[in-house]
Design a protein around this motif. Structure first.
Motif, PDB file in Angstrom:
ATOM      1  N   LYS A 128      39.590  24.317  38.380  1.00 15.86           N
ATOM      2  CA  LYS A 128      40.570  25.243  38.932  1.00 15.86           C
ATOM      3  C   LYS A 128      40.344  26.635  38.349  1.00 15.86           C
ATOM      4  O   LYS A 128      40.208  26.804  37.143  1.00 15.86           O
ATOM      5  CB  LYS A 128      41.977  24.748  38.602  1.00 15.86           C
ATOM      6  CG  LYS A 128      43.069  25.589  39.175  1.00 15.86           C
ATOM      7  CD  LYS A 128      44.420  25.014  38.799  1.00 15.86           C
ATOM      8  CE  LYS A 128      45.505  25.992  39.168  1.00 15.86           C
ATOM      9  NZ  LYS A 128      46.790  25.551  38.658  1.00 15.86           N
ATOM     10  N   SER A 129      40.276  27.620  39.214  1.00 19.41           N
ATOM     11  CA  SER A 129      40.032  28.977  38.735  1.00 19.41           C
ATOM     12  C   SER A 129      41.273  29.524  38.048  1.00 19.41           C
ATOM     13  O   SER A 129      42.403  29.229  38.415  1.00 19.41           O
ATOM     14  CB  SER A 129      39.631  29.893  39.887  1.00 19.41           C
ATOM     15  OG  SER A 129      40.675  29.987  40.804  1.00 19.41           O
ATOM     16  N   LYS A 130      41.016  30.295  37.049  1.00 19.06           N
ATOM     17  CA  LYS A 130      42.102  30.892  36.285  1.00 19.06           C
ATOM     18  C   LYS A 130      42.381  32.280  36.843  1.00 19.06           C
ATOM     19  O   LYS A 130      41.492  32.947  37.356  1.00 19.06           O
ATOM     20  CB  LYS A 130      41.714  30.960  34.821  1.00 19.06           C
ATOM     21  CG  LYS A 130      41.548  29.572  34.239  1.00 19.06           C
ATOM     22  CD  LYS A 130      41.251  29.618  32.783  1.00 19.06           C
ATOM     23  CE  LYS A 130      41.314  28.212  32.274  1.00 19.06           C
ATOM     24  NZ  LYS A 130      40.190  27.716  31.638  1.00 19.06           N
ATOM     25  N   PRO A 131      43.621  32.741  36.734  1.00 18.01           N
ATOM     26  CA  PRO A 131      43.922  34.077  37.246  1.00 18.01           C
ATOM     27  C   PRO A 131      43.176  35.145  36.450  1.00 18.01           C
ATOM     28  O   PRO A 131      43.014  35.041  35.234  1.00 18.01           O
ATOM     29  CB  PRO A 131      45.437  34.206  37.057  1.00 18.01           C
ATOM     30  CG  PRO A 131      45.795  33.190  36.037  1.00 18.01           C
ATOM     31  CD  PRO A 131      44.775  32.094  36.141  1.00 18.01           C
ATOM     32  N   VAL A 132      42.724  36.148  37.167  1.00 11.17           N
ATOM     33  CA  VAL A 132      42.008  37.241  36.552  1.00 11.17           C
ATOM     34  C   VAL A 132      43.029  38.233  36.004  1.00 11.17           C
ATOM     35  O   VAL A 132      43.926  38.680  36.716  1.00 11.17           O
ATOM     36  CB  VAL A 132      41.092  37.945  37.577  1.00 11.17           C
ATOM     37  CG1 VAL A 132      40.395  39.135  36.955  1.00 11.17           C
ATOM     38  CG2 VAL A 132      40.098  36.968  38.148  1.00 11.17           C
ATOM     39  N   VAL A 133      42.877  38.556  34.749  1.00 15.07           N
ATOM     40  CA  VAL A 133      43.776  39.514  34.115  1.00 15.07           C
ATOM     41  C   VAL A 133      43.109  40.878  34.183  1.00 15.07           C
ATOM     42  O   VAL A 133      42.017  41.072  33.643  1.00 15.07           O
ATOM     43  CB  VAL A 133      44.069  39.128  32.647  1.00 15.07           C
ATOM     44  CG1 VAL A 133      44.964  40.157  31.994  1.00 15.07           C
ATOM     45  CG2 VAL A 133      44.679  37.744  32.590  1.00 15.07           C
ATOM     46  N   VAL A 134      43.767  41.802  34.846  1.00 11.15           N
ATOM     47  CA  VAL A 134      43.239  43.156  34.985  1.00 11.15           C
ATOM     48  C   VAL A 134      43.924  44.029  33.948  1.00 11.15           C
ATOM     49  O   VAL A 134      45.146  44.174  33.949  1.00 11.15           O
ATOM     50  CB  VAL A 134      43.495  43.705  36.397  1.00 11.15           C
ATOM     51  CG1 VAL A 134      42.983  45.125  36.506  1.00 11.15           C
ATOM     52  CG2 VAL A 134      42.850  42.812  37.429  1.00 11.15           C
ATOM     53  N   ILE A 135      43.124  44.585  33.083  1.00 14.63           N
ATOM     54  CA  ILE A 135      43.658  45.476  32.060  1.00 14.63           C
ATOM     55  C   ILE A 135      43.637  46.884  32.635  1.00 14.63           C
ATOM     56  O   ILE A 135      42.575  47.397  32.998  1.00 14.63           O
ATOM     57  CB  ILE A 135      42.820  45.404  30.774  1.00 14.63           C
ATOM     58  CG1 ILE A 135      42.834  43.977  30.242  1.00 14.63           C
ATOM     59  CG2 ILE A 135      43.344  46.387  29.738  1.00 14.63           C
ATOM     60  CD1 ILE A 135      41.880  43.741  29.102  1.00 14.63           C
ATOM     61  N   PRO A 136      44.808  47.507  32.764  1.00  8.83           N
ATOM     62  CA  PRO A 136      44.825  48.846  33.349  1.00  8.83           C
ATOM     63  C   PRO A 136      44.120  49.858  32.451  1.00  8.83           C
ATOM     64  O   PRO A 136      44.285  49.841  31.235  1.00  8.83           O
ATOM     65  CB  PRO A 136      46.316  49.166  33.477  1.00  8.83           C
ATOM     66  CG  PRO A 136      46.993  48.251  32.524  1.00  8.83           C
ATOM     67  CD  PRO A 136      46.120  47.046  32.358  1.00  8.83           C
ATOM     68  N   VAL A 137      43.318  50.685  33.084  1.00  9.13           N
ATOM     69  CA  VAL A 137      42.612  51.727  32.362  1.00  9.13           C
ATOM     70  C   VAL A 137      43.529  52.937  32.292  1.00  9.13           C
ATOM     71  O   VAL A 137      44.030  53.419  33.306  1.00  9.13           O
ATOM     72  CB  VAL A 137      41.298  52.107  33.089  1.00  9.13           C
ATOM     73  CG1 VAL A 137      40.594  53.238  32.371  1.00  9.13           C
ATOM     74  CG2 VAL A 137      40.403  50.892  33.211  1.00  9.13           C
ATOM     75  N   ALA A 138      43.754  53.399  31.097  1.00  8.65           N
ATOM     76  CA  ALA A 138      44.626  54.552  30.918  1.00  8.65           C
ATOM     77  C   ALA A 138      43.893  55.806  31.382  1.00  8.65           C
ATOM     78  O   ALA A 138      42.814  56.130  30.888  1.00  8.65           O
ATOM     79  CB  ALA A 138      45.023  54.696  29.462  1.00  8.65           C
ATOM     80  N   VAL A 139      44.473  56.468  32.352  1.00  3.51           N
ATOM     81  CA  VAL A 139      43.895  57.711  32.853  1.00  3.51           C
ATOM     82  C   VAL A 139      44.473  58.833  32.017  1.00  3.51           C
ATOM     83  O   VAL A 139      45.681  59.020  31.956  1.00  3.51           O
ATOM     84  CB  VAL A 139      44.236  57.919  34.347  1.00  3.51           C
ATOM     85  CG1 VAL A 139      43.667  59.237  34.831  1.00  3.51           C
ATOM     86  CG2 VAL A 139      43.707  56.765  35.160  1.00  3.51           C
ATOM     87  N   GLU A 140      43.599  59.543  31.360  1.00  3.92           N
ATOM     88  CA  GLU A 140      44.053  60.602  30.476  1.00  3.92           C
ATOM     89  C   GLU A 140      43.620  61.953  31.025  1.00  3.92           C
ATOM     90  O   GLU A 140      42.443  62.158  31.338  1.00  3.92           O
ATOM     91  CB  GLU A 140      43.480  60.404  29.076  1.00  3.92           C
ATOM     92  CG  GLU A 140      44.030  61.380  28.077  1.00  3.92           C
ATOM     93  CD  GLU A 140      43.496  61.115  26.673  1.00  3.92           C
ATOM     94  OE1 GLU A 140      43.491  62.065  25.874  1.00  3.92           O
ATOM     95  OE2 GLU A 140      43.081  59.988  26.386  1.00  3.92           O
ATOM     96  N   TYR A 141      44.564  62.831  31.147  1.00  9.01           N
ATOM     97  CA  TYR A 141      44.287  64.185  31.621  1.00  9.01           C
ATOM     98  C   TYR A 141      44.451  65.156  30.463  1.00  9.01           C
ATOM     99  O   TYR A 141      45.444  65.109  29.743  1.00  9.01           O
ATOM    100  CB  TYR A 141      45.234  64.571  32.754  1.00  9.01           C
ATOM    101  CG  TYR A 141      44.856  63.940  34.071  1.00  9.01           C
ATOM    102  CD1 TYR A 141      43.971  64.565  34.928  1.00  9.01           C
ATOM    103  CD2 TYR A 141      45.375  62.713  34.455  1.00  9.01           C
ATOM    104  CE1 TYR A 141      43.611  63.999  36.133  1.00  9.01           C
ATOM    105  CE2 TYR A 141      45.022  62.126  35.662  1.00  9.01           C
ATOM    106  CZ  TYR A 141      44.143  62.776  36.491  1.00  9.01           C
ATOM    107  OH  TYR A 141      43.782  62.215  37.678  1.00  9.01           O
TER     108      TYR A 141
END
Length: 156
Positions: free
Chosen positions: A17-30
């Protein structure tokens, strides 16, 4: 024997059974950049393209972006229908568009895009709008957005 094979197939099915993919948000820095640090060509291009978008409301002449001016996603999302809807709302509330005034420039550290923050000037005093034009590394518009003006910069 059938039960054993059936049990092993069931265990194998659960084990694969495939496990859910955890997406780590990339912090956009301005990072705020001084107006003098940005190339005059980039400032002029952002100003011309941003003013052209808002000027459509006054002239009613829709000029779509060319591939040399904007990314495919901006070209796809910039349509006559969307402009007509926005222009109707803006002209009713704020009157005719006059000009845009460059207030701040920010650089996106993740992908080296430059965000130009303009204050949009309209006929009526109650107009408090902002125009954001983002140029990518190829000097193409990668996003263009209008929003209510805020004195402090917040990326949304």
């Amino acid at each position: 024997m059938k039960n054993t094979i059936l049990f092993l197939c069931f265990v194998l099915l659960i084990g694969c059974k495939s496990k859910p993919v955890v997406v780590i948000p990339v912090a956009v820095e301005y990072i705020k950049v001084s107006l003098s640090e940005v190339d005059a060509y980039q400032k002029k291009k952002a100003y011309d393209l941003g003013k052209r978008v808002l000027m459509i409301c006054n002239t009613s002449k829709f000029i779509p972006f060319k591939e040399s001016e904007a990314t495919p996603s901006v070209i796809k999302n910039t349509t006559l229908e969307k402009h007509s809807e926005i222009c109707l709302k803006f002209r009713t509330r704020y009157g005719s568009f006059k000009d845009i005034k460059l207030v701040e420039i920010y650089k996106n550290t993740a992908d080296n895009e430059i965000l130009f923050r303009y204050k949009a000037l309209y006929e009526r005093i109650n107009a408090n709008k902002e125009l954001r034009v983002t140029l990518n590394q190829e000097h193409k518009v990668s996003s263009i957005k209008t929003m209510d003006w805020s004195a402090s910069f917040q990326y949304k």
